[in-house]
Structures are given as structure tokens and as C-alpha cells.
Design a protein around this motif. Structure first.
Motif, PDB file in Angstrom:
ATOM      1  N   ALA A  45       8.947  -4.220 -12.545  1.00 48.91           N
ATOM      2  CA  ALA A  45       9.604  -3.512 -11.442  1.00 48.91           C
ATOM      3  C   ALA A  45       9.676  -4.401 -10.198  1.00 48.91           C
ATOM      4  CB  ALA A  45       8.856  -2.217 -11.135  1.00 48.91           C
ATOM      5  N   LEU A  46       8.611  -5.114  -9.908  1.00 49.67           N
ATOM      6  CA  LEU A  46       8.607  -5.997  -8.735  1.00 49.67           C
ATOM      7  C   LEU A  46       9.579  -7.163  -8.910  1.00 49.67           C
ATOM      8  CD1 LEU A  46       4.805  -5.903  -7.970  1.00 49.67           C
ATOM      9  CD2 LEU A  46       6.639  -5.010  -6.513  1.00 49.67           C
ATOM     10  N   ASP A  47       9.721  -7.660 -10.133  1.00 50.47           N
ATOM     11  CA  ASP A  47      10.727  -8.699 -10.380  1.00 50.47           C
ATOM     12  C   ASP A  47      12.130  -8.141 -10.171  1.00 50.47           C
ATOM     13  OD1 ASP A  47       9.008 -10.783 -10.824  1.00 50.47           O
ATOM     14  OD2 ASP A  47       9.143 -10.710 -13.014  1.00 50.47           O
ATOM     15  N   CYS A  48      12.354  -6.901 -10.605  1.00 45.21           N
ATOM     16  CA  CYS A  48      13.651  -6.255 -10.367  1.00 45.21           C
ATOM     17  C   CYS A  48      13.942  -6.184  -8.869  1.00 45.21           C
ATOM     18  CB  CYS A  48      13.679  -4.858 -10.971  1.00 45.21           C
ATOM     19  SG  CYS A  48      13.751  -4.812 -12.775  1.00 45.21           S
ATOM     20  N   LEU A  49      12.940  -5.802  -8.095  1.00 48.97           N
ATOM     21  CA  LEU A  49      13.109  -5.719  -6.644  1.00 48.97           C
ATOM     22  C   LEU A  49      13.445  -7.087  -6.053  1.00 48.97           C
ATOM     23  CD1 LEU A  49      12.895  -4.123  -3.957  1.00 48.97           C
ATOM     24  CD2 LEU A  49      10.449  -4.735  -3.950  1.00 48.97           C
ATOM     25  N   SER A  50      12.692  -8.101  -6.437  1.00 45.09           N
ATOM     26  CA  SER A  50      12.928  -9.449  -5.898  1.00 45.09           C
ATOM     27  C   SER A  50      14.319  -9.961  -6.254  1.00 45.09           C
ATOM     28  CB  SER A  50      11.879 -10.435  -6.431  1.00 45.09           C
ATOM     29  OG  SER A  50      10.614 -10.137  -5.903  1.00 45.09           O
ATOM     30  N   LEU A  51      14.719  -9.761  -7.493  1.00 47.13           N
ATOM     31  CA  LEU A  51      16.039 -10.227  -7.925  1.00 47.13           C
ATOM     32  C   LEU A  51      17.161  -9.476  -7.213  1.00 47.13           C
ATOM     33  CD1 LEU A  51      15.233 -10.648 -11.698  1.00 47.13           C
ATOM     34  CD2 LEU A  51      15.788 -12.491 -10.088  1.00 47.13           C
ATOM     35  N   ASP A 105      19.224  -0.510  -8.994  1.00 50.90           N
ATOM     36  CA  ASP A 105      19.500   0.332 -10.168  1.00 50.90           C
ATOM     37  C   ASP A 105      19.944  -0.528 -11.351  1.00 50.90           C
ATOM     38  OD1 ASP A 105      18.897   2.667  -8.767  1.00 50.90           O
ATOM     39  OD2 ASP A 105      21.013   3.106  -8.309  1.00 50.90           O
ATOM     40  N   GLU A 106      20.820  -1.491 -11.086  1.00 53.09           N
ATOM     41  CA  GLU A 106      21.333  -2.372 -12.141  1.00 53.09           C
ATOM     42  C   GLU A 106      20.202  -3.195 -12.753  1.00 53.09           C
ATOM     43  OE1 GLU A 106      24.411  -6.156 -12.547  1.00 53.09           O
ATOM     44  OE2 GLU A 106      24.535  -4.861 -10.772  1.00 53.09           O
ATOM     45  N   ALA A 107      19.311  -3.715 -11.906  1.00 52.73           N
ATOM     46  CA  ALA A 107      18.186  -4.503 -12.405  1.00 52.73           C
ATOM     47  C   ALA A 107      17.267  -3.657 -13.278  1.00 52.73           C
ATOM     48  CB  ALA A 107      17.414  -5.111 -11.237  1.00 52.73           C
ATOM     49  N   PHE A 108      16.953  -2.443 -12.829  1.00 52.95           N
ATOM     50  CA  PHE A 108      16.103  -1.559 -13.623  1.00 52.95           C
ATOM     51  C   PHE A 108      16.791  -1.175 -14.929  1.00 52.95           C
ATOM     52  CE2 PHE A 108      13.222  -1.311 -10.199  1.00 52.95           C
ATOM     53  CZ  PHE A 108      12.104  -0.605 -10.591  1.00 52.95           C
ATOM     54  N   ALA A 109      18.093  -0.914 -14.868  1.00 48.72           N
ATOM     55  CA  ALA A 109      18.827  -0.520 -16.086  1.00 48.72           C
ATOM     56  C   ALA A 109      18.879  -1.650 -17.101  1.00 48.72           C
ATOM     57  CB  ALA A 109      20.248  -0.098 -15.703  1.00 48.72           C
ATOM     58  N   ALA A 110      18.870  -2.906 -16.626  1.00 46.58           N
ATOM     59  CA  ALA A 110      18.921  -4.042 -17.550  1.00 46.58           C
ATOM     60  C   ALA A 110      17.716  -4.062 -18.495  1.00 46.58           C
ATOM     61  CB  ALA A 110      19.001  -5.352 -16.754  1.00 46.58           C
ATOM     62  N   LEU A 111      16.615  -3.483 -18.072  1.00 46.08           N
ATOM     63  CA  LEU A 111      15.422  -3.465 -18.906  1.00 46.08           C
ATOM     64  C   LEU A 111      15.324  -2.216 -19.777  1.00 46.08           C
ATOM     65  CD1 LEU A 111      12.769  -4.931 -16.468  1.00 46.08           C
ATOM     66  CD2 LEU A 111      13.920  -6.058 -18.369  1.00 46.08           C
ATOM     67  N   THR A 112      16.257  -1.289 -19.602  1.00 43.07           N
ATOM     68  CA  THR A 112      16.239  -0.088 -20.450  1.00 43.07           C
ATOM     69  C   THR A 112      17.451  -0.031 -21.364  1.00 43.07           C
ATOM     70  OG1 THR A 112      17.318   1.222 -18.714  1.00 43.07           O
ATOM     71  CG2 THR A 112      14.903   1.270 -18.803  1.00 43.07           C
ATOM     72  N   ASP A 113      18.475  -0.860 -21.106  1.00 44.95           N
ATOM     73  CA  ASP A 113      19.655  -0.895 -21.977  1.00 44.95           C
ATOM     74  C   ASP A 113      19.255  -1.440 -23.343  1.00 44.95           C
ATOM     75  OD1 ASP A 113      21.224   0.080 -19.978  1.00 44.95           O
ATOM     76  OD2 ASP A 113      22.086  -1.853 -19.427  1.00 44.95           O
ATOM     77  N   ARG A 114      19.851  -0.878 -24.343  1.00 49.49           N
ATOM     78  CA  ARG A 114      19.541  -1.363 -25.703  1.00 49.49           C
ATOM     79  C   ARG A 114      20.763  -1.978 -26.315  1.00 49.49           C
ATOM     80  NH1 ARG A 114      15.943   2.146 -24.561  1.00 49.49           N
ATOM     81  NH2 ARG A 114      13.962   2.380 -25.554  1.00 49.49           N
ATOM     82  N   ARG A 173       0.840  -1.209   0.000  1.00 54.12           N
ATOM     83  CA  ARG A 173       0.000   0.000   0.000  1.00 54.12           C
ATOM     84  C   ARG A 173       0.873   1.257   0.000  1.00 54.12           C
ATOM     85  NH1 ARG A 173      -2.601  -3.374   3.537  1.00 54.12           N
ATOM     86  NH2 ARG A 173      -1.704  -2.362   5.362  1.00 54.12           N
ATOM     87  N   GLN A 174       1.913   1.249   0.820  1.00 55.75           N
ATOM     88  CA  GLN A 174       2.797   2.416   0.900  1.00 55.75           C
ATOM     89  C   GLN A 174       3.518   2.646  -0.427  1.00 55.75           C
ATOM     90  OE1 GLN A 174       4.988   0.937   4.296  1.00 55.75           O
ATOM     91  NE2 GLN A 174       4.239   2.641   5.559  1.00 55.75           N
ATOM     92  N   LEU A 175       3.902   1.572  -1.076  1.00 53.31           N
ATOM     93  CA  LEU A 175       4.610   1.686  -2.348  1.00 53.31           C
ATOM     94  C   LEU A 175       3.730   2.372  -3.392  1.00 53.31           C
ATOM     95  CD1 LEU A 175       7.171   1.073  -3.904  1.00 53.31           C
ATOM     96  CD2 LEU A 175       6.292  -1.219  -4.354  1.00 53.31           C
ATOM     97  N   ALA A 176       2.466   1.989  -3.460  1.00 53.45           N
ATOM     98  CA  ALA A 176       1.540   2.637  -4.402  1.00 53.45           C
ATOM     99  C   ALA A 176       1.386   4.121  -4.065  1.00 53.45           C
ATOM    100  CB  ALA A 176       0.189   1.928  -4.388  1.00 53.45           C
ATOM    101  N   GLU A 177       1.326   4.448  -2.772  1.00 47.26           N
ATOM    102  CA  GLU A 177       1.225   5.864  -2.364  1.00 47.26           C
ATOM    103  C   GLU A 177       2.480   6.635  -2.761  1.00 47.26           C
ATOM    104  OE1 GLU A 177       0.449   5.853   1.857  1.00 47.26           O
ATOM    105  OE2 GLU A 177      -1.384   4.674   1.584  1.00 47.26           O
ATOM    106  N   LYS A 178       3.648   6.026  -2.538  1.00 46.36           N
ATOM    107  CA  LYS A 178       4.909   6.684  -2.911  1.00 46.36           C
ATOM    108  C   LYS A 178       4.956   6.918  -4.418  1.00 46.36           C
ATOM    109  CE  LYS A 178       6.924   6.506   1.192  1.00 46.36           C
ATOM    110  NZ  LYS A 178       7.151   7.691   1.981  1.00 46.36           N
ATOM    111  N   LEU A 179       4.477   5.946  -5.181  1.00 39.36           N
ATOM    112  CA  LEU A 179       4.475   6.079  -6.637  1.00 39.36           C
ATOM    113  C   LEU A 179       3.558   7.213  -7.080  1.00 39.36           C
ATOM    114  CD1 LEU A 179       5.323   5.090  -9.400  1.00 39.36           C
ATOM    115  CD2 LEU A 179       3.615   3.265  -9.212  1.00 39.36           C
ATOM    116  N   LEU A 216       8.788   4.443 -10.753  1.00 40.28           N
ATOM    117  CA  LEU A 216       8.751   3.140 -10.077  1.00 40.28           C
ATOM    118  C   LEU A 216      10.035   2.917  -9.285  1.00 40.28           C
ATOM    119  CD1 LEU A 216       7.098   0.965 -12.840  1.00 40.28           C
ATOM    120  CD2 LEU A 216       6.336   1.052 -10.455  1.00 40.28           C
ATOM    121  N   ARG A 217      11.172   3.136  -9.936  1.00 44.64           N
ATOM    122  CA  ARG A 217      12.453   2.897  -9.250  1.00 44.64           C
ATOM    123  C   ARG A 217      12.589   3.780  -8.020  1.00 44.64           C
ATOM    124  NH1 ARG A 217      15.298   2.818  -6.086  1.00 44.64           N
ATOM    125  NH2 ARG A 217      17.551   2.668  -5.998  1.00 44.64           N
ATOM    126  N   ARG A 218      12.288   5.051  -8.141  1.00 50.19           N
ATOM    127  CA  ARG A 218      12.433   5.974  -7.016  1.00 50.19           C
ATOM    128  C   ARG A 218      11.433   5.666  -5.904  1.00 50.19           C
ATOM    129  NH1 ARG A 218      16.922   6.700  -8.550  1.00 50.19           N
ATOM    130  NH2 ARG A 218      17.088   5.986  -6.415  1.00 50.19           N
TER     131      ARG A 218
END
Length: 196
Positions: A162-168, A187-196, A72-78, A91-93
Motif C-alpha cells: 500500500a505504501l509503495d502504491c502511495l509513493s508511486l 485507485d489505479e495503483a491499488f487496482a493494479a495489485l487486485t486485477d487478475r 501515526r495518523q494513517l494507522a489511526e485512520k486504518l 488501507l486505500r480508504r
């Protein structure tokens, strides 16, 4: 006056719940999760089995109940992230508040995440709880973009990724015995999905 009574009851209930969770976690850590029963936890806490089950529906919930509030808090922060921020950055922040526990109590969170990682029932329950966060995160993304309710598929996919990034990231941090920086791993997990 009525609100004060309700507030006091809620505070007392939260304190009892926290105490039961702490007793359960200590027993699981000492004796092994599979060796400890609900009856064992209730006896160690000095309450009846039915009292324990009023606070937690299962042993898994006693360990992972903190995740309910986090979702619930995560959705509020988002929702509170700046309007101009893209979804992925927002999402990352928004996950930064989850990292606070890891910074403030690294040994406690390491013990907890290690217990979860080593216990199949807890791993499955954590995945289930994280899956339960997806609709709230997707709705928060949709709200930020002014999209209709229910949200289209794209916000759900972003929330799931995003949740998979967090878990990993948490799993890698746990495997390193907390020696790696969890924020950098995320940060590395999130970047892996934006790197081209």
C-alpha cells in the motif's frame, strides 16, 4: 493549571518547528537543497544552529517532518475503518486523509514533492520514513483482524504494498505537474495489485 502550561509549551514548540520548516523549505526551493546548509537555515530563521538541531536532526527532517505525524495518523485512520471492510479497501480508504493536503494546497504540495523527487537525499529519507510507517499499519491491520502481536507477515506485506502504491501515485502526480487526479492515480495503483 499544570496541563495548560504544558499545552502552551507544546503549541509554542509546534509553531517554532513549523516556522523553521517553512524557512528551510523556502531556502531549499530558492537556492537548491544541496547549496543550503543547516547554518544557512538557522541564520535565515534568526536562531542558532543548536536551536535548529533541537527541532530537526537534519535538513531532511526539516522538509519531511510532517511525515512523522502522518504515519501515526494513517494507522489511526486504518483502525477506525469499518470492521467489515477488507484490508485492501481499508488501507486505500485510510489514505484519503493524506490526499487532503494535495487538494487543499496543490501548489505547495507540488513544490514539496518536486523538491523531494529531484533530491536524492530527500527521496531516500522519504522512503525511510514510509518504511517506518509499515509496522504501525501492519499492527493496525492485525488489530482489526484480532491477530496476535507481533503481526504475522501478511499484514506487513499489505502495508508495504500500500505504501509503495502511495509513493508511486505521488511520483506520477508530481511528474504530471499536478495535472492528474491523485486519488484516481492511487485507485489505479491499488487496482493494479487486485486485477487478475
Amino acid at each position: 493549571m499544570m496541563g495548560t502550561v504544558r499545552g502552551t509549551r507544546e503549541i509554542a514548540r509546534a509553531a517554532v518547528k513549523a516556522e523553521l520548516a517553512e524557512v528551510a523549505f523556502d531556502l531549499f526551493r530558492r537556492n537548491g537543497y544541496d547549496q543550503v546548509t543547516v547554518n544557512d537555515v538557522a541564520a535565515a530563521a534568526g536562531v542558532s544552529r543548536s536551536t535548529f538541531l533541537r527541532y530537526f536532526g537534519s535538513k531532511e527532517d526539516a522538509v519531511l517532518s510532517v511525515l512523522d505525524a502522518q504515519g501515526r495518523q494513517l494507522a489511526e485512520k486504518l483502525r477506525a475503518r469499518p470492521a467489515g471492510e477488507d484490508d485492501w479497501t481499508a488501507l486505500r480508504r485510510s489514505f484519503d486523509f493524506i490526499l487532503e493536503d494535495y487538494r487543499e494546497n496543490p501548489s505547495g504540495t507540488l513544490a514539496l514533492t518536486r523538491l523531494v523527487q529531484q533530491t536524492p537525499a530527500l527521496r531516500a529519507r522519504r522512503m525511510e520514513k514510509h518504511s517506518g510507517w509499515r509496522p504501525g499499519l501492519a499492527q493496525a491491520l492485525a488489530d482489526r483482524a484480532g491477530l496476535p502481536d507481533p503481526p504475522p507477515l501478511a499484514p506487513l506485506v499489505r502495508a508495504a504494498a500500500a505504501l509503495d502504491c502511495l509513493s508511486l501515485a505521488i511520483d506520477r502526480w508530481t511528474s504530471s505537474d499536478g495535472s492528474l487526479d491523485l486519488a484516481a492515480l492511487l485507485d489505479e495503483a491499488f487496482a493494479a495489485l487486485t486485477d487478475r
